[in-house]
Motif scaffolding. Structure first.
Motif, PDB file in Angstrom:
ATOM      1  N   GLU A   1       0.901  -1.161   0.017  1.00  0.00           N
ATOM      2  CA  GLU A   1       0.173  -0.174  -0.034  1.00  0.00           C
ATOM      3  C   GLU A   1       0.935   1.292   0.048  1.00  0.00           C
ATOM      4  OE1 GLU A   1      -2.717  -0.217   3.286  1.00  0.00           O
ATOM      5  OE2 GLU A   1      -3.945  -1.695   2.440  1.00  0.00           O
ATOM      6  N   GLN A   2       1.994   1.360   0.706  1.00  0.00           N
ATOM      7  CA  GLN A   2       2.912   2.406   0.741  1.00  0.00           C
ATOM      8  C   GLN A   2       3.429   2.454  -0.654  1.00  0.00           C
ATOM      9  OE1 GLN A   2       3.518   4.313   3.379  1.00  0.00           O
ATOM     10  NE2 GLN A   2       4.448   5.780   1.944  1.00  0.00           N
TER      11      GLN A   2
ATOM     12  N   THR B   1       1.001   4.150  -2.782  1.00  0.00           N
ATOM     13  CA  THR B   1       0.682   5.683  -2.577  1.00  0.00           C
ATOM     14  C   THR B   1       2.004   6.455  -3.065  1.00  0.00           C
ATOM     15  OG1 THR B   1      -0.337   5.056  -0.628  1.00  0.00           O
ATOM     16  CG2 THR B   1       0.739   7.030  -0.704  1.00  0.00           C
TER      17      THR B   1
ATOM     18  N   GLU C   1      -2.990  10.422  -9.482  1.00  0.00           N
ATOM     19  CA  GLU C   1      -4.306  10.864  -9.041  1.00  0.00           C
ATOM     20  C   GLU C   1      -5.367   9.771  -9.874  1.00  0.00           C
ATOM     21  OE1 GLU C   1      -6.934  14.830  -9.594  1.00  0.00           O
ATOM     22  OE2 GLU C   1      -4.978  14.925 -10.243  1.00  0.00           O
TER      23      GLU C   1
ATOM     24  N   TRP D   1      -7.396  -0.745  -1.512  1.00  0.00           N
ATOM     25  CA  TRP D   1      -6.440   0.483  -1.176  1.00  0.00           C
ATOM     26  C   TRP D   1      -7.225   1.740  -1.661  1.00  0.00           C
ATOM     27  CZ3 TRP D   1      -4.059   3.174  -5.362  1.00  0.00           C
ATOM     28  CH2 TRP D   1      -3.224   4.164  -5.025  1.00  0.00           C
TER      29      TRP D   1
ATOM     30  N   LYS E   1      -9.733   2.891   0.242  1.00  0.00           N
ATOM     31  CA  LYS E   1      -9.313   3.652   1.602  1.00  0.00           C
ATOM     32  C   LYS E   1      -8.666   5.083   1.323  1.00  0.00           C
ATOM     33  CE  LYS E   1      -6.671   0.702   4.151  1.00  0.00           C
ATOM     34  NZ  LYS E   1      -5.537  -0.026   4.518  1.00  0.00           N
ATOM     35  N   ASN E   2      -7.986   5.209   0.352  1.00  0.00           N
ATOM     36  CA  ASN E   2      -7.637   6.553  -0.200  1.00  0.00           C
ATOM     37  C   ASN E   2      -8.877   7.257  -0.658  1.00  0.00           C
ATOM     38  OD1 ASN E   2      -4.310   6.620   0.332  1.00  0.00           O
ATOM     39  ND2 ASN E   2      -5.089   4.453  -0.252  1.00  0.00           N
TER      40      ASN E   2
ATOM     41  N   ALA F   1     -10.193   7.503  -3.491  1.00  0.00           N
ATOM     42  CA  ALA F   1     -10.115   7.437  -4.909  1.00  0.00           C
ATOM     43  C   ALA F   1     -11.469   7.213  -5.508  1.00  0.00           C
ATOM     44  CB  ALA F   1      -9.093   6.554  -5.203  1.00  0.00           C
TER      45      ALA F   1
END
Length: 561
Positions: free
Chosen positions: A120-121, A124, A129, A155, A158-159, A161
């Motif tokens: 996940e990192q 990111t 975008e 993910w 969660k972000n 998006a």
């Protein structure tokens, strides 16, 4: 770690002894800014500048993307590796800008990072975008596994998006179902239920069709029985969705049996019976159609135009054209005026027996009875006329289609161009292309390749180059097949210098043309005594093929750059 370093160095030395030796890999030391014999000596910047040529520097940059090797490492420990997942991910630099956003995101999973946090990192750190369209391209293309697809989707949610609504979940459900990842698709459905998102009929159709396409009809029926757990009622609409999926995939017998088993438990409507009749119609099973019709009448439902359309088409597939004509002529007596679908069925039957006069008769009758033709009408007629090489009639109908503001889809235009590019000069194909483009229809890459091939064969080089420009204006990039068509066309009219320039451009982009195209150009150069030009081109082709072999070797071993 020292053992890993020695093992990697040994691998590089073995690779340089293989048959795929490339000038990109001129020596074991060309990957690094210092020779292996002096690992303890820190090289000077001037030494790096003098020893590494641009191509070797490109390979070094690419390796630094794939391997956890910081570019500014000190010499005593050049292969430093961080055990901290967060620090490990931070040491990976962003992927080169020539990659598409979805390729950058999928590339994270190629790094084989350990742990959900590290992955996940890394996602990111890519710095994309996100939008729902990009998420769809990530999960629908490439070769991600089911677990990776679900992890990426979670993910993205969660972000923030994409929103937690049915439109976002529909994307991942469709992608998982297409690849038969049913276990993960079921997990997503459970997550939807937990988040309070209910299924709709469109998403239910995607889920059921995924099971039926994989020949897991019993699983689809089981899913239909459990739809109430996901926010839908087990009613007539859901039943019609299931039957439609089964009949569309030719599981008509199972659909008919299931319909009989739920009779009296779930109410039916006219559409329910029409779906089964349409399924049997596609198979030309007239006796089964008649049985369903009798059950339909017993339940108090009257046949509508769709029912007669399926019946007429089924009779036509069974070769009973006269019976189909008789039913069509007596439709008004039964209180049902023929509509566009019914006329389309009669036109289809006439085409199936090669009666073009008959199909045009029904087409004119449709117009005189104020039934507007649709896209299916014109597509059926034009495709049949083109296959019969009645090009003038087909072009006339195409003009009528556009005059009625019926814009063909991209695949329909391609289907029109395919037969036209298989016989005769490219004039008619170009007319179809220009008129379709004028009304705003998007032309597919396959259609452009067909036109380039035909123009190349007839030596229409001016039109070919214009077509090439228009193709690139539409956002399509040239591949090896496109370059070969252009080179072949230039060779056919004797523009050898331009052909050489195009071939050199293709080589610079990494496309090595086939031996047939190269031999044709080379022989024409030699015939005109342009030996020096032919020899220079030969050297470039030789290098390009060597590099292509090297790339194949690397990709076969999992190194994708």
């Amino acid at each position: 770690m020292a053992f890993q370093s020695r093992r990697f160095i040994g691998f590089l030395e073995r690779f340089n002894r293989t048959r795929y030796h490339s000038h990109y890999l001129s020596s074991p030391t060309s990957f690094f800014p210092f020779p292996f014999s002096t690992l303890d000596d820190k090289p000077s910047p001037n030494h790096i500048k003098n020893e590494i040529n641009p191509k070797e520097r490109f390979v070094l940059d690419q390796l630094s993307e794939l391997l956890p090797i910081p570019r500014n490492s000190s010499a005593p420990n050049p292969f430093r590796y961080s055990e901290n997942p967060t620090k490990q991910v931070a040491e990976f630099r962003a992927v080169d800008g020539f990659l598409l956003p979805e390729e950058k995101l999928r590339g994270v999973f190629l790094q084989k990072l350990k742990g959900k946090t590290a992955i996940e990192q890394a996602l990111t750190n890519v710095g994309i975008e996100l939008s729902l369209d990009i998420v769809a391209r990530v999960v629908n293309t490439g070769n991600l596994g089911g677990e990776a697809m679900v992890m990426f989707f979670n993910w993205a949610i969660k972000n923030l998006a994409i929103t937690k609504d049915i439109n976002g979940y529909r994307v991942i459900i469709k992608a998982l179902g297409r690849r038969n990842f049913f276990k993960f698709m079921t997990e997503i459905l459970r997550d939807m239920r937990t988040e309070g998102v209910s299924l709709d009929l469109e998403t239910l159709s995607i889920v059921l069709d995924s099971f039926v396409r994989a020949h897991r009809v019993s699983k689809a029926i089981q899913m239909f029985g459990n739809v109430e757990e996901f926010g839908l009622k087990c009613n007539t609409e859901c039943l019609n969705v299931l039957l439609q999926c089964m009949c569309h995939r030719s599981h008509v017998s199972a659909a008919n049996s299931f319909l009989n088993s739920v009779k009296g438990k779930i109410p039916f409507d006219v559409m329910t019976y029409n779906i089964i009749i349409g399924g049997w119609s596609k198979l030309g099973r007239v006796s089964e159609i008649e049985s369903v019709l009798k059950a339909m009448l017993v339940d108090g439902f009257s046949p509508d135009c769709s029912t007669f359309s399926y019946l007429i088409e089924g009779l036509g597939r069974a070769g009973r054209i006269d019976d189909a004509v008789e039913i069509f002529e007596h439709m008004k007596d039964k209180g049902c005026v023929p509509d566009t679908g019914t006329y389309n069925a009669m036109i289809f039957n006439s085409i199936s027996i090669g009666d073009f006069e008959g199909c045009m008769k029904y087409y004119k009758s449709m117009l005189s009875n104020n039934s507007d033709p649709d896209v299916i009408t014109y597509t059926t007629l034009i495709s049949a006329l083109l296959k019969a090489r009645k090009v003038a009639d087909a072009l006339e109908l195409f003009d009528e289609m556009l005059s009625r503001s019926l814009i063909p889809c991209t695949g329909t235009v391609t289907s029109f161009l395919e037969p036209l590019c298989s016989y005769g000069p490219p004039h008619a194909a170009m007319m179809i292309y220009k008129k379709a483009r004028k009304v705003g229809c998007r032309i597919s890459l396959s259609a452009y390749k067909l036109l380039l091939m035909r123009l190349s064969r007839f030596g229409k080089c001016g039109m070919l180059l214009n077509m090439w420009d228009e193709m690139q204006e539409c956002g399509y990039s040239s591949d090896m097949e496109v370059y070969e068509h252009v080179i072949n066309g230039l060779c056919n009219i004797g523009q050898l210098e331009n052909a050489v320039l195009v071939m050199e451009e293709s080589l610079r982009k990494g496309f090595c043309p086939s031996r047939l195209i190269y031999s044709k150009l080379n022989n024409k150069l030699l015939a005109l005594n342009k030996v020096e030009r032919a020899y220079k081109l030969y050297l470039k082709i030789k290098d390009a093929r060597r590099d292509e072999n090297a790339r194949r070797y690397w990709r076969a071993n999992g190194w994708h750059f």
